[in-house]
Design a protein around this motif. Sequence first.
Motif, PDB file in Angstrom:
ATOM      1  N   SER A   1       0.814  -1.222   0.000  1.00 58.27           N
ATOM      2  CA  SER A   1       0.000   0.000   0.000  1.00 58.27           C
ATOM      3  C   SER A   1       0.851   1.277   0.000  1.00 58.27           C
ATOM      4  O   SER A   1       2.048   1.247   0.258  1.00 58.27           O
ATOM      5  N   HIS A   2       0.177   2.382  -0.228  1.00 56.69           N
ATOM      6  CA  HIS A   2       0.845   3.684  -0.258  1.00 56.69           C
ATOM      7  C   HIS A   2       1.054   4.214   1.160  1.00 56.69           C
ATOM      8  O   HIS A   2       0.230   3.977   2.050  1.00 56.69           O
ATOM      9  N   TYR A   3       2.137   4.981   1.346  1.00 62.02           N
ATOM     10  CA  TYR A   3       2.474   5.443   2.706  1.00 62.02           C
ATOM     11  C   TYR A   3       1.442   6.400   3.302  1.00 62.02           C
ATOM     12  O   TYR A   3       1.423   6.644   4.508  1.00 62.02           O
ATOM     13  N   SER A   4       0.565   6.948   2.447  1.00 59.17           N
ATOM     14  CA  SER A   4      -0.437   7.889   2.971  1.00 59.17           C
ATOM     15  C   SER A   4      -1.342   7.224   4.023  1.00 59.17           C
ATOM     16  O   SER A   4      -1.891   7.899   4.895  1.00 59.17           O
ATOM     17  N   VAL A   5      -1.481   5.898   3.937  1.00 56.37           N
ATOM     18  CA  VAL A   5      -2.324   5.181   4.908  1.00 56.37           C
ATOM     19  C   VAL A   5      -1.683   5.236   6.301  1.00 56.37           C
ATOM     20  O   VAL A   5      -2.363   5.501   7.300  1.00 56.37           O
TER      21      VAL A   5
ATOM     22  N   CYS B   1      -6.495  -0.029  -5.175  1.00 61.96           N
ATOM     23  CA  CYS B   1      -6.864  -0.265  -6.576  1.00 61.96           C
ATOM     24  C   CYS B   1      -5.784   0.407  -7.415  1.00 61.96           C
ATOM     25  O   CYS B   1      -5.878   1.596  -7.709  1.00 61.96           O
ATOM     26  N   GLY B   2      -4.769  -0.349  -7.740  1.00 64.23           N
ATOM     27  CA  GLY B   2      -3.630   0.206  -8.470  1.00 64.23           C
ATOM     28  C   GLY B   2      -2.534   0.569  -7.485  1.00 64.23           C
ATOM     29  O   GLY B   2      -2.437   1.726  -7.056  1.00 64.23           O
ATOM     30  N   THR B   3      -1.705  -0.413  -7.118  1.00 65.06           N
ATOM     31  CA  THR B   3      -0.637  -0.102  -6.161  1.00 65.06           C
ATOM     32  C   THR B   3       0.437   0.733  -6.861  1.00 65.06           C
ATOM     33  O   THR B   3       0.604   0.655  -8.082  1.00 65.06           O
ATOM     34  N   THR B   4       1.142   1.511  -6.066  1.00 62.67           N
ATOM     35  CA  THR B   4       2.071   2.497  -6.618  1.00 62.67           C
ATOM     36  C   THR B   4       3.200   1.838  -7.416  1.00 62.67           C
ATOM     37  O   THR B   4       3.567   2.323  -8.478  1.00 62.67           O
ATOM     38  N   VAL B   5       3.716   0.722  -6.913  1.00 61.18           N
ATOM     39  CA  VAL B   5       4.869   0.121  -7.587  1.00 61.18           C
ATOM     40  C   VAL B   5       4.455  -0.840  -8.706  1.00 61.18           C
ATOM     41  O   VAL B   5       4.846  -0.689  -9.856  1.00 61.18           O
TER      42      VAL B   5
ATOM     43  N   ALA C   1     -11.570   2.144  -0.574  1.00 59.43           N
ATOM     44  CA  ALA C   1     -10.743   1.751  -1.719  1.00 59.43           C
ATOM     45  C   ALA C   1      -9.829   2.913  -2.082  1.00 59.43           C
ATOM     46  O   ALA C   1     -10.309   4.031  -2.307  1.00 59.43           O
ATOM     47  N   ASP C   2      -8.530   2.632  -2.129  1.00 59.25           N
ATOM     48  CA  ASP C   2      -7.575   3.663  -2.537  1.00 59.25           C
ATOM     49  C   ASP C   2      -7.331   3.521  -4.045  1.00 59.25           C
ATOM     50  O   ASP C   2      -6.464   2.766  -4.482  1.00 59.25           O
ATOM     51  N   GLY C   3      -8.118   4.273  -4.796  1.00 59.00           N
ATOM     52  CA  GLY C   3      -7.964   4.277  -6.254  1.00 59.00           C
ATOM     53  C   GLY C   3      -7.275   5.541  -6.731  1.00 59.00           C
ATOM     54  O   GLY C   3      -7.536   5.993  -7.847  1.00 59.00           O
ATOM     55  N   ALA C   4      -6.403   6.104  -5.881  1.00 54.97           N
ATOM     56  CA  ALA C   4      -5.709   7.346  -6.264  1.00 54.97           C
ATOM     57  C   ALA C   4      -5.038   7.165  -7.630  1.00 54.97           C
ATOM     58  O   ALA C   4      -5.142   8.020  -8.508  1.00 54.97           O
ATOM     59  N   PHE C   5      -4.411   6.010  -7.794  1.00 54.71           N
ATOM     60  CA  PHE C   5      -3.719   5.740  -9.051  1.00 54.71           C
ATOM     61  C   PHE C   5      -4.625   4.955 -10.021  1.00 54.71           C
ATOM     62  O   PHE C   5      -4.726   5.284 -11.208  1.00 54.71           O
TER      63      PHE C   5
ATOM     64  N   TRP D   1     -10.005   8.773  -5.481  1.00 56.64           N
ATOM     65  CA  TRP D   1      -9.794   8.746  -6.935  1.00 56.64           C
ATOM     66  C   TRP D   1      -9.090  10.056  -7.315  1.00 56.64           C
ATOM     67  O   TRP D   1      -9.683  11.122  -7.195  1.00 56.64           O
ATOM     68  N   ASP D   2      -7.836   9.944  -7.760  1.00 57.13           N
ATOM     69  CA  ASP D   2      -7.102  11.160  -8.142  1.00 57.13           C
ATOM     70  C   ASP D   2      -7.273  11.450  -9.624  1.00 57.13           C
ATOM     71  O   ASP D   2      -7.051  10.564 -10.462  1.00 57.13           O
ATOM     72  N   ALA D   3      -7.609  12.696  -9.927  1.00 60.04           N
ATOM     73  CA  ALA D   3      -7.622  13.099 -11.340  1.00 60.04           C
ATOM     74  C   ALA D   3      -6.276  13.709 -11.717  1.00 60.04           C
ATOM     75  O   ALA D   3      -6.022  13.959 -12.894  1.00 60.04           O
ATOM     76  N   HIS D   4      -5.388  13.930 -10.720  1.00 56.65           N
ATOM     77  CA  HIS D   4      -4.112  14.591 -11.046  1.00 56.65           C
ATOM     78  C   HIS D   4      -2.989  13.614 -11.365  1.00 56.65           C
ATOM     79  O   HIS D   4      -1.833  14.016 -11.490  1.00 56.65           O
ATOM     80  N   LYS D   5      -3.318  12.346 -11.507  1.00 57.27           N
ATOM     81  CA  LYS D   5      -2.278  11.393 -11.925  1.00 57.27           C
ATOM     82  C   LYS D   5      -2.586  10.958 -13.366  1.00 57.27           C
ATOM     83  O   LYS D   5      -2.264  11.660 -14.309  1.00 57.27           O
ATOM     84  N   VAL D   6      -3.249   9.816 -13.476  1.00 55.78           N
ATOM     85  CA  VAL D   6      -3.488   9.208 -14.795  1.00 55.78           C
ATOM     86  C   VAL D   6      -4.352  10.101 -15.700  1.00 55.78           C
ATOM     87  O   VAL D   6      -4.212  10.082 -16.920  1.00 55.78           O
TER      88      VAL D   6
HETATM   89  C1  LIG Z   1      -1.956   4.132  -4.416  1.00 53.30           C
HETATM   90  C2  LIG Z   1      -1.744   5.571  -4.034  1.00 53.30           C
HETATM   91  N1  LIG Z   1      -2.507   6.106  -3.067  1.00 53.30           N
HETATM   92  C3  LIG Z   1      -2.378   7.391  -2.682  1.00 53.30           C
HETATM   93  C4  LIG Z   1      -1.442   8.204  -3.278  1.00 53.30           C
HETATM   94  C5  LIG Z   1      -1.336   9.636  -2.794  1.00 53.30           C
HETATM   95  O1  LIG Z   1      -1.707  10.470  -3.792  1.00 53.30           O
HETATM   96  P1  LIG Z   1      -1.857  12.056  -3.650  1.00 53.30           P
HETATM   97  O2  LIG Z   1      -1.307  12.470  -2.350  1.00 53.30           O
HETATM   98  O3  LIG Z   1      -1.102  12.584  -4.822  1.00 53.30           O
HETATM   99  O4  LIG Z   1      -3.323  12.321  -3.785  1.00 53.30           O
HETATM  100  C6  LIG Z   1      -0.608   7.690  -4.286  1.00 53.30           C
HETATM  101  C7  LIG Z   1       0.432   8.517  -4.916  1.00 53.30           C
HETATM  102  O5  LIG Z   1       1.270   8.079  -5.644  1.00 53.30           O
HETATM  103  C8  LIG Z   1      -0.780   6.343  -4.684  1.00 53.30           C
HETATM  104  O6  LIG Z   1      -0.018   5.787  -5.654  1.00 53.30           O
END
Ligand SMILES: Cc1ncc(COP(=O)(O)O)c(C=O)c1O
Length: 320
Positions: free
Chosen positions: A36-40, A91-95, A118-122, A147-152
């Motif tokens: 998972s992403h470190y934001s958690v 939903c879509g791991t960072t690595v 659900a972390d669908g940021a990516f 759900w991030d619109a600023h990535k994909v």
């Molecule tokens: C799976 C996932 N969650 C969360 C984030 C955090 O995204 P942000 O802080 O840009 O909204 C990222 C960023 O790479 C991510 O890949």
Amino acid sequence: MANFVGMMMGRDRANPSFREHGSDGRQHTFYVSDQSHYSVDKAAAMLGVGRANVRKISSDNRGRMNADDLAKVIETDIANGCVPCAVIATCGTTVLGAFDPLKQIASVCRKHDIWLHADGAFGGPALLHRQHRDLLDGIEYADSLTWDAHKVMGVPLTCSMLLCQHQGKLSKSVQQDAEYLFQVDHEDLNPGLRSIQCGRRNDAFKLWAAWQALGDNGWHQRLEQQFKLATFAADYIEQSPNFELCQRPDYLTICFKVYGVDVVELCEQLHVSGEALIGHANVRGDQVMRLVAVNPEISTSDLQRLFENIVAKQTSIISA
Ligand SMILES: Cc1ncc(COP(=O)(O)O)c(C=O)c1O
């Protein structure tokens, strides 16, 4: 921040007095995969639950959360008196770009009445592709979705969405009276009642404008081009004697080993020489390069040139 808010709603549903009185001494827990992403972890710290109480559930050989392991860890925690606040499925791991099995995870959550975020940021934007939307099969069972619109989707930073299935839950977790501020007639039109920040930008407008310009079809085509680039890169790597593909990509990240060199040093040299800004990651104990096919403006010949530059640098490091 969207993950933070999703997790907060889970915490507040599991323990409705937490927001008012803080922890009651019981151990509160979150569950997430080891990919998972470190934001958690950051969110758990800020929510007063603590990073040490984020259970890292094992993942399978493609980086997806192991739902059987999740069930076991939750059952042990409940037996020990813990308060599970939320499971965060990625939903879509960072690595690796892996998608956790939402249906299986949701059934564990339903059994124990735990919030599913659900972390669908990516990976959330895969929903905009007519075929690849299957990657998020079961998303309808999530209580909330980042759900991030600023990535994909390429919308300028920051443009992060939080969707929630339960009307009113967000206000319940966030709302704070302030007579000097909230003086509007139509409260449901005031997003300040549902946001962490007081002053903030109108980020939603950028998404609205992009959607007007592209339409559903435009998003599909954008994603289609990104998937094509990812497939091209994976095919190229598979056929090259210099590289080894970690796994066929489900999504837009392509991780690969570069033979005979320290990948961290290689990335640094490519960066310093101005040839490429490419990241590295640890996959199953190996340092690998990590390409992310998010820019639909690049062509397959750009990618080919990138690989040629990598090989040239690899050769010069080996022969130095
Ligand atoms: C799976 C996932 N969650 C969360 C984030 C955090 O995204 P942000 O802080 O840009 O909204 C990222 C960023 O790479 C991510 O890949």
